[in-house]
Design a protein around this motif. Sequence first.
Motif, PDB file in Angstrom:
ATOM      1  N   ALA A 194       0.840  -1.192   0.000  1.00 31.05           N
ATOM      2  CA  ALA A 194       0.000   0.000   0.000  1.00 31.05           C
ATOM      3  C   ALA A 194       0.881   1.251   0.000  1.00 31.05           C
ATOM      4  O   ALA A 194       2.107   1.182   0.172  1.00 31.05           O
ATOM      5  CB  ALA A 194      -0.924  -0.008   1.222  1.00 31.05           C
ATOM      6  N   ASP A 195       0.231   2.403  -0.187  1.00 32.86           N
ATOM      7  CA  ASP A 195       0.991   3.646  -0.289  1.00 32.86           C
ATOM      8  C   ASP A 195       1.777   3.950   0.977  1.00 32.86           C
ATOM      9  O   ASP A 195       2.875   4.527   0.907  1.00 32.86           O
ATOM     10  CB  ASP A 195       0.042   4.816  -0.579  1.00 32.86           C
ATOM     11  CG  ASP A 195      -0.645   4.653  -1.926  1.00 32.86           C
ATOM     12  OD1 ASP A 195      -0.119   3.881  -2.746  1.00 32.86           O
ATOM     13  OD2 ASP A 195      -1.694   5.284  -2.138  1.00 32.86           O
ATOM     14  N   GLN A 196       1.240   3.557   2.124  1.00 31.36           N
ATOM     15  CA  GLN A 196       1.876   3.920   3.392  1.00 31.36           C
ATOM     16  C   GLN A 196       2.855   2.864   3.893  1.00 31.36           C
ATOM     17  O   GLN A 196       3.513   3.074   4.909  1.00 31.36           O
ATOM     18  CB  GLN A 196       0.790   4.148   4.457  1.00 31.36           C
ATOM     19  CG  GLN A 196      -0.274   5.161   4.057  1.00 31.36           C
ATOM     20  CD  GLN A 196       0.302   6.540   3.793  1.00 31.36           C
ATOM     21  OE1 GLN A 196       1.229   6.967   4.476  1.00 31.36           O
ATOM     22  NE2 GLN A 196      -0.232   7.241   2.807  1.00 31.36           N
ATOM     23  N   GLU A 197       2.972   1.748   3.205  1.00 27.86           N
ATOM     24  CA  GLU A 197       3.864   0.672   3.654  1.00 27.86           C
ATOM     25  C   GLU A 197       5.269   0.918   3.098  1.00 27.86           C
ATOM     26  O   GLU A 197       5.599   0.488   1.999  1.00 27.86           O
ATOM     27  CB  GLU A 197       3.326  -0.689   3.211  1.00 27.86           C
ATOM     28  CG  GLU A 197       1.993  -1.047   3.845  1.00 27.86           C
ATOM     29  CD  GLU A 197       1.506  -2.413   3.404  1.00 27.86           C
ATOM     30  OE1 GLU A 197       2.238  -3.086   2.661  1.00 27.86           O
ATOM     31  OE2 GLU A 197       0.403  -2.801   3.814  1.00 27.86           O
ATOM     32  N   LEU A 198       6.070   1.608   3.888  1.00 31.97           N
ATOM     33  CA  LEU A 198       7.420   1.987   3.469  1.00 31.97           C
ATOM     34  C   LEU A 198       8.488   1.290   4.299  1.00 31.97           C
ATOM     35  O   LEU A 198       9.633   1.752   4.350  1.00 31.97           O
ATOM     36  CB  LEU A 198       7.583   3.515   3.580  1.00 31.97           C
ATOM     37  CG  LEU A 198       6.636   4.351   2.714  1.00 31.97           C
ATOM     38  CD1 LEU A 198       6.841   5.833   2.974  1.00 31.97           C
ATOM     39  CD2 LEU A 198       6.839   4.045   1.242  1.00 31.97           C
ATOM     40  N   HIS A 199       8.147   0.176   4.947  1.00 32.48           N
ATOM     41  CA  HIS A 199       9.145  -0.538   5.733  1.00 32.48           C
ATOM     42  C   HIS A 199      10.159  -1.208   4.794  1.00 32.48           C
ATOM     43  O   HIS A 199       9.845  -1.509   3.641  1.00 32.48           O
ATOM     44  CB  HIS A 199       8.475  -1.586   6.624  1.00 32.48           C
ATOM     45  CG  HIS A 199       7.642  -2.565   5.879  1.00 32.48           C
ATOM     46  ND1 HIS A 199       6.322  -2.327   5.546  1.00 32.48           N
ATOM     47  CD2 HIS A 199       7.923  -3.795   5.363  1.00 32.48           C
ATOM     48  CE1 HIS A 199       5.834  -3.341   4.888  1.00 32.48           C
ATOM     49  NE2 HIS A 199       6.778  -4.257   4.747  1.00 32.48           N
ATOM     50  N   PRO A 200      11.376  -1.435   5.271  1.00 25.72           N
ATOM     51  CA  PRO A 200      12.434  -1.992   4.393  1.00 25.72           C
ATOM     52  C   PRO A 200      12.067  -3.384   3.892  1.00 25.72           C
ATOM     53  O   PRO A 200      11.367  -4.151   4.556  1.00 25.72           O
ATOM     54  CB  PRO A 200      13.673  -2.024   5.306  1.00 25.72           C
ATOM     55  CG  PRO A 200      13.384  -1.053   6.400  1.00 25.72           C
ATOM     56  CD  PRO A 200      11.896  -1.093   6.607  1.00 25.72           C
ATOM     57  N   ASN A 218      15.788   0.082  -0.085  1.00 25.81           N
ATOM     58  CA  ASN A 218      15.493   0.392   1.313  1.00 25.81           C
ATOM     59  C   ASN A 218      15.886   1.829   1.655  1.00 25.81           C
ATOM     60  O   ASN A 218      15.167   2.525   2.386  1.00 25.81           O
ATOM     61  CB  ASN A 218      16.230  -0.584   2.224  1.00 25.81           C
ATOM     62  CG  ASN A 218      15.616  -1.976   2.181  1.00 25.81           C
ATOM     63  OD1 ASN A 218      14.443  -2.132   1.856  1.00 25.81           O
ATOM     64  ND2 ASN A 218      16.400  -2.989   2.498  1.00 25.81           N
ATOM     65  N   ARG A 219      17.017   2.270   1.137  1.00 23.24           N
ATOM     66  CA  ARG A 219      17.431   3.656   1.391  1.00 23.24           C
ATOM     67  C   ARG A 219      16.455   4.641   0.755  1.00 23.24           C
ATOM     68  O   ARG A 219      16.120   5.673   1.344  1.00 23.24           O
ATOM     69  CB  ARG A 219      18.832   3.873   0.852  1.00 23.24           C
ATOM     70  CG  ARG A 219      19.916   3.117   1.637  1.00 23.24           C
ATOM     71  CD  ARG A 219      21.266   3.262   0.965  1.00 23.24           C
ATOM     72  NE  ARG A 219      22.306   2.544   1.692  1.00 23.24           N
ATOM     73  CZ  ARG A 219      23.547   2.371   1.256  1.00 23.24           C
ATOM     74  NH1 ARG A 219      23.900   2.864   0.065  1.00 23.24           N
ATOM     75  NH2 ARG A 219      24.421   1.707   1.980  1.00 23.24           N
ATOM     76  N   LEU A 220      16.000   4.301  -0.454  1.00 28.19           N
ATOM     77  CA  LEU A 220      15.012   5.167  -1.107  1.00 28.19           C
ATOM     78  C   LEU A 220      13.711   5.195  -0.313  1.00 28.19           C
ATOM     79  O   LEU A 220      13.101   6.258  -0.139  1.00 28.19           O
ATOM     80  CB  LEU A 220      14.773   4.674  -2.533  1.00 28.19           C
ATOM     81  CG  LEU A 220      13.695   5.426  -3.337  1.00 28.19           C
ATOM     82  CD1 LEU A 220      14.089   6.888  -3.514  1.00 28.19           C
ATOM     83  CD2 LEU A 220      13.482   4.761  -4.689  1.00 28.19           C
ATOM     84  N   LEU A 221      13.253   4.017   0.152  1.00 22.93           N
ATOM     85  CA  LEU A 221      12.026   3.976   0.954  1.00 22.93           C
ATOM     86  C   LEU A 221      12.176   4.794   2.230  1.00 22.93           C
ATOM     87  O   LEU A 221      11.227   5.466   2.667  1.00 22.93           O
ATOM     88  CB  LEU A 221      11.679   2.526   1.297  1.00 22.93           C
ATOM     89  CG  LEU A 221      11.229   1.638   0.129  1.00 22.93           C
ATOM     90  CD1 LEU A 221      11.028   0.209   0.604  1.00 22.93           C
ATOM     91  CD2 LEU A 221       9.954   2.174  -0.494  1.00 22.93           C
TER      92      LEU A 221
END
Length: 454
Positions: A194-200, A218-221
């Motif tokens: 989803a849009d808010q799931e930015l975990h590595p 991961n660095r970009l996220l």
Amino acid sequence: MDGLNRRLNDSVQLKLSFTLSLAILVVAIVAGVFSFLSAFDEAHELQDDVLRQVAQLMDLQRLSPAPPPTDARLKDVDEESRVIVQRLGEVNPSAAGVDAGGTLPLPTTLADGLHTLEVGGETFRVLVKTTAAGERIAVAQESGFRNEIARDGALRTVMPFLILVPVLLLIVADLVRKMFRPIAALSREIDLRADQELHPVEDRHLPVEVRPFAVAINRLLTRVGQSMESQRRFVADAAHELRSPLTALSLQAERLADAEMSGLARDRLTVLRQGIERGRSLLDQLLTLAKVQSAADLPQSPVSVQSVYRRVLEDLMPLAEAKHIDIGVEGTQDAQVWASEMDMIAVVKNLVDNAIRYTPEGGRVDLSVGTAEGRAVLCITDTGPGIPLSERERVFDPFYRTLGSEQIGSGLGLSIVQAIANRIGAEVRLDFSDREKQTGLDATVLCPASARRC
């Protein structure tokens, strides 16, 4: 050919499979040809040894070749295993052919050793030997049968290559596909987020060559998450800072309303108070949107939909009564959903608030809850104008309002509903409540009721 080259350049997996398969085929062909020729020559060498052994046996045993018999039964002898032994220069008195058991018309001038001669239209391998008794003998065998036997033996030698090479190609293709499977799994996992799931992303199961790419993702996220968090914090801080001045303006407007003024001034004061109220509502919606877009912990207990309905109706009943709207909950069925109570209140409140605002005076707003296919189904139905099909995707965008709408609003209500639904795993559907007339709005929220998430 250009299409194949383009596909090879676009796909590393296809290029690797094609290169390995081509290399295996080339090596297999070279090895197969070499094995075939080696086995063919070795078979001929063994057949020549048979001729030498027969000649040596004749010499050691002091045997002399007997005259060829004239018995017709010799025609039934296996020609593939037949070895002709005769004195050099011997003439067949019966003039019988070789296939009938006759002798070969060999010249007496042949030197000792192996010779390949064509006699009577057929090719023979002939060994000439001078025995210890001074007698010269010839041991011969037909070359056609020798070549057939040698060829069959060589083909049996190459047969494992013909069987194992296709199996090896399949194994290589399967191994290459399995090697790229973690990359495909990583792609699907990122694509389904989803849009808010930015975990590595998990990179421990990835190959060493691909791991730097996952680390870069991961660095970009992380940077994207920091940017989004900074944006949400700015919106929340700005909205919070603007609340105090607007509250002060609202108080000043209320005090001003108690003073004596002309009718024109009072009309303008009413418009001013409406603008202040709209600004306060917009700030509250901005704060709510910033809050729901932030990550939240999973709830520890289920929430009753009926209790959420009651709390929302207590807050919005005055707004409905002011427009003489018949609002209420249909039925007594309840459902338990795993979600934050504040999230569910925000979802229902925004949907009911929109229904009341867009339903004309004397209209009707109904709330209901049910279950279907393991999901809780929350329905808010009104008798308003509804939302056209062409705008149902746009209405979830922040600050977007339906064209021609005269209602006062911020355009953030459905954006908040969609943001909460995406975060808690719910689904929002919009439809006409009266499909024949294409009027009214039926807003449905579907939440999995049996899981630990709504």
